[in-house]
Design a protein around this motif. Structure first.
Motif, PDB file in Angstrom:
ATOM      1  N   THR A 328       0.835  -1.207   0.000  1.00  0.00           N
ATOM      2  CA  THR A 328       0.000   0.000   0.000  1.00  0.00           C
ATOM      3  C   THR A 328       0.868   1.254   0.000  1.00  0.00           C
ATOM      4  O   THR A 328       0.388   2.359  -0.282  1.00  0.00           O
ATOM      5  N   SER A 512      -8.394  -2.881  -8.913  1.00  0.00           N
ATOM      6  CA  SER A 512      -9.682  -3.475  -8.563  1.00  0.00           C
ATOM      7  C   SER A 512     -10.533  -3.842  -9.771  1.00  0.00           C
ATOM      8  O   SER A 512     -11.463  -4.648  -9.632  1.00  0.00           O
ATOM      9  N   THR A 518      -4.587  -7.092  -8.675  1.00  0.00           N
ATOM     10  CA  THR A 518      -4.500  -7.997  -7.520  1.00  0.00           C
ATOM     11  C   THR A 518      -5.792  -8.037  -6.703  1.00  0.00           C
ATOM     12  O   THR A 518      -5.969  -8.946  -5.888  1.00  0.00           O
ATOM     13  N   ALA A 519      -6.698  -7.052  -6.888  1.00  0.00           N
ATOM     14  CA  ALA A 519      -7.955  -7.048  -6.133  1.00  0.00           C
ATOM     15  C   ALA A 519      -9.165  -7.186  -7.056  1.00  0.00           C
ATOM     16  O   ALA A 519     -10.278  -6.810  -6.670  1.00  0.00           O
ATOM     17  N   THR A 535      -3.769  -3.406  -2.764  1.00  0.00           N
ATOM     18  CA  THR A 535      -3.541  -4.487  -1.803  1.00  0.00           C
ATOM     19  C   THR A 535      -2.161  -4.331  -1.163  1.00  0.00           C
ATOM     20  O   THR A 535      -1.271  -3.690  -1.708  1.00  0.00           O
ATOM     21  N   THR A 537       0.603  -6.779   1.524  1.00  0.00           N
ATOM     22  CA  THR A 537       0.910  -7.919   2.388  1.00  0.00           C
ATOM     23  C   THR A 537       2.268  -7.635   3.008  1.00  0.00           C
ATOM     24  O   THR A 537       3.255  -7.491   2.289  1.00  0.00           O
ATOM     25  N   ALA A 566      -2.358  -8.580   6.492  1.00  0.00           N
ATOM     26  CA  ALA A 566      -3.110  -8.308   5.255  1.00  0.00           C
ATOM     27  C   ALA A 566      -3.641  -6.883   5.289  1.00  0.00           C
ATOM     28  O   ALA A 566      -4.249  -6.468   6.281  1.00  0.00           O
ATOM     29  N   PHE A 568      -5.407  -3.402   2.921  1.00  0.00           N
ATOM     30  CA  PHE A 568      -6.042  -2.884   1.707  1.00  0.00           C
ATOM     31  C   PHE A 568      -6.470  -1.448   1.965  1.00  0.00           C
ATOM     32  O   PHE A 568      -6.987  -1.124   3.043  1.00  0.00           O
ATOM     33  N   GLY A 591      -3.232  -9.641   1.365  1.00  0.00           N
ATOM     34  CA  GLY A 591      -4.114  -8.483   1.296  1.00  0.00           C
ATOM     35  C   GLY A 591      -5.245  -8.679   0.308  1.00  0.00           C
ATOM     36  O   GLY A 591      -6.372  -8.236   0.534  1.00  0.00           O
ATOM     37  N   SER A 592      -4.979  -9.379  -0.809  1.00  0.00           N
ATOM     38  CA  SER A 592      -6.012  -9.574  -1.836  1.00  0.00           C
ATOM     39  C   SER A 592      -7.078 -10.565  -1.393  1.00  0.00           C
ATOM     40  O   SER A 592      -8.248 -10.426  -1.755  1.00  0.00           O
ATOM     41  N   ALA A 596      -8.951  -7.195   1.221  1.00  0.00           N
ATOM     42  CA  ALA A 596      -9.694  -6.561   0.131  1.00  0.00           C
ATOM     43  C   ALA A 596     -11.198  -6.858   0.183  1.00  0.00           C
ATOM     44  O   ALA A 596     -12.018  -5.936   0.016  1.00  0.00           O
TER      45      ALA A 596
END
Length: 647
Positions: A328, A512, A518-519, A535, A537, A566, A568, A591-592, A596
């Protein structure tokens, strides 16, 4: 010698004048005595009658009504509830043990509370009012009142006690009150006399503590006639105090309740910010706790259950928790490079799965690599190698300066406990903290939000909101005090190049909404509601070279405390940002996959103000989301649901 007639006449005049003066003085004295006697016998008659009857006048403080706290829609979140208690004054009671023995025949007394009361009766001043029984019933109050002549020094009283009707939903935000302790008094130079009253409650954490003096108000004074038996005969005089100020916070209790329910029993935090005003619409830490347990003193059993929970329910993770922000943070590094003119959106780097810097191999999360990537694809697919190379070109000073500009490393002035500053590290910081020079590997780690970089969920939400708006938005928790609106947190322009912001926002949109993002699995499908996100991690353990050769162990194969965090962040709608959201799930894995979906659900709930239509979700998720919505509705307070169980 014979006196002349003239001398005799003069002597007579002198004697007469002296006699008149002396007589006048005596008459004046008698007059003063008469006036004093009249004052004592007529004007002070009631006072001396009280003394003659062995009555007395008792002067006592009138505790002020504590200010109430409301949410942004006027829903009460901290109120004052009637509380019945029995108090005793040692010097009035005489034989304390005998009086307590008679009292025990009338009402049931808790042994622990009674032991505490006896200790206070023996150690505090004799005229101090000590609570011997709290939260008694009206019937018990009546029995004590009827038997007052046999209970000297004992008084049944009706007071106010703090109550939090929403329970755990706002525990970390509003906080709680509790009895004044010796530690509390040690922090105050000249404590208010009210604070010396046994069992008086003050704010301990959160808003209750940060605005204690405003919420407490000022005590009044009353004079009461009390007879020899200890019964209050009448009130002689009263000087009213000042009630505490009422506070309205920016949090929407319905959204906050949803966020708490959505986080469930995860060790997690989530923050929702209004992109226009900076208002904190929700700021949640999970798991939470019931603040009502602390109001009159929490039991050892309940307190142990909270402190021994590995998910730390007492910690305000949303503002106190500091985490490596992971990927992030890549928007920060990207903007630093763009604003410095060192990179352009079209510049590419090759990712073969790792890069070597100063003889050390820094790996990308994708072992096979991403190939040639530019700014947009590096954010969309979260390529690490692109940012390793960017850090070598841009340097830590520019990256850290941009982090501060976007809110990381700033301590925001909101009335919550233990608000953390976070860390946007520099070369000078490392030298001061560790006495060591900054090395190039530190910059490489920092570029992907690892190493020395730390941020709270609140700071990550602010970062997302500032990217969305281009303004130095500041979080605001208090909306008004006694009806007076508090300053907005909208903020002025950050002064960043709008074209640079547009490139970063578009890349976040692709995270997204592009199939390679990734999301993408947590996208919003409702027209005009799509979100832009990122996302993250963050590792909490070192991965050895041997483990990389053998294959990095997945999070599910690790103990909970060794799994990755994780994260987001997002803002929505993309074309007209209204809210920004940050979610951190401690040791949640990816994170995804973990953060998310939670952030997407919270974002939709904030945008719609209620359960969003299922059409806002990808078709494959709708059945699961329908079941989830039904389950979460049941977690809302009954007063917030209609007869069908809907909000």
């Amino acid at each position: 010698m014979k006196r002349s007639p003239r001398d005799s006449l003069e002597t007579t005049r002198k004697m007469t004048r002296r006699g008149l003066i002396l007589g006048g003085a005596q008459a004046g004295f008698m007059g003063l005595l008469a006036l004093r006697m009249r004052h004592l016998q007529v004007e002070e008659a009631d006072k001396f009658r009280l003394l003659a009857e062995e009555n007395r006048i008792k002067v006592s403080l009138i505790p002020p009504s504590r200010g109430q706290i409301f949410d942004r829609n006027g829903r009460i979140v901290a109120e004052n509830a009637p509380s019945y208690r029995i108090t005793m004054v040692r010097e009035d009671a005489g034989d304390v043990e005998a009086v307590i023995g008679r009292l025990m025949k009338l009402i049931e007394l808790d042994p622990d509370e009674m032991a505490r009361a006896l200790d206070e009766l023996n150690t505090l001043r004799g005229d101090t009012q000590v609570t011997v029984a709290d939260r008694v019933s009206r019937e018990a109050m009546s029995r004590v009142a009827v038997n007052a002549p046999a209970l000297p020094g004992v008084t049944p009283e009706v007071g106010l006690s703090r109550h939090y009707p929403l329970g755990s939903d706002l525990a970390h935000v509003v906080g709680y009150v509790g009895p004044v302790s010796d530690y509390d008094l040690s922090k105050i130079d000249n404590p208010d006399q009210l604070l010396l009253t046994p069992r008086f409650q003050i704010g301990k954490i959160g808003l209750e503590a940060k605005h204690e003096e405003d919420l407490r108000g000022k005590a009044g004074i009353k004079q009461v006639e009390v007879n020899a038996a200890g019964r209050e005969m009448r009130e002689l005089d009263r000087e009213e105090g000042r009630a505490g100020q009422d506070f309205q916070i920016t949090v929407d209790h319905m959204l906050q309740n949803y966020v708490q329910a959505r986080l469930g029993q995860e060790s997690a935090a989530a923050v929702v910010i209004d992109c226009e005003s900076g208002d904190l619409l929700a700021i949640a830490s999970a798991p939470s706790f019931d603040p009502n347990l602390f109001v009159r003193g929490i039991s050892t059993t309940d307190y142990r259950a909270l402190t021994e929970n590995q998910f730390r329910p007492l910690a305000t993770k949303s503002v106190q928790g500091l985490y490596p922000p992971g990927s992030t943070f890549k928007m920060v590094a990207a903007l630093a490079g763009l604003e410095a003119g060192i990179i352009t959106p079209l510049d590419t780097h090759y990712c073969g799965g790792y890069t070597e810097v100063a003889g050390h191999r820094f790996h990308c999360w994708k072992r096979a690599g991403h190939g040639h990537v530019n700014l947009a694809s590096s954010l969309r697919e979260s390529c690490d190698v692109y940012y390793y190379n960017l850090a070598l070109e841009v340097g830590i000073e520019k990256i850290s300066a941009m982090a501060m500009r976007l809110g990381i490393g700033q301590k925001f002035d909101i009335p919550m406990s233990a608000v953390a500053t976070g860390r946007a590290p520099t070369k000078a910081w490392k030298q001061k903290s560790f006495g060591k020079d900054w090395v190039i590997g530190d910059s490489v780690n920092a570029s992907i939000g690892q190493g020395f970089v730390l941020a709270s969920p609140l700071q990550l939400a602010v970062m997302s909101a500032r990217i969305a708006t281009g303004r130095a938005l500041v979080p605001r928790l208090v909306k008004s005090i006694d009806g007076v609106e508090q300053p907005s947190g909208a903020g002025e322009s950050l002064g960043l190049n709008e074209n640079h912001l547009r490139h970063v926002r578009k890349a976040m949109f692709d995270v997204s909404n592009n199939r390679r993002g990734t999301a993408y699995g947590s996208r919003i499908t409702a027209a005009g509601m799509q979100m832009a996100g990122k996302t993250g991690t963050s590792q909490v353990r070192n991965i050895t070279a041997a483990e990389r050769r053998a294959g990095v162990r997945s999070n599910r194969d690790l103990p909970w405390e060794r799994r990755d965090h994780a994260l987001f962040v997002d803002f929505a709608p993309y074309d007209n940002p209204k809210v920004a959201v940050a979610v951190v799930v401690e040791h949640g894995g990816g994170g995804s996959t973990t953060a998310a979906p939670i952030a997407r659900d919270i974002t939709l709930q904030a945008l719609y103000g209620e359960d969003p239509p299922l059409s806002a979700y990808p078709a494959k998720d709708r059945a699961r989301i329908a079941a989830q919505q039904k389950r979460l509705r049941q977690a809302r307070p009954a007063s917030d649901r209609d007869g069908n169980g809907r909000a």
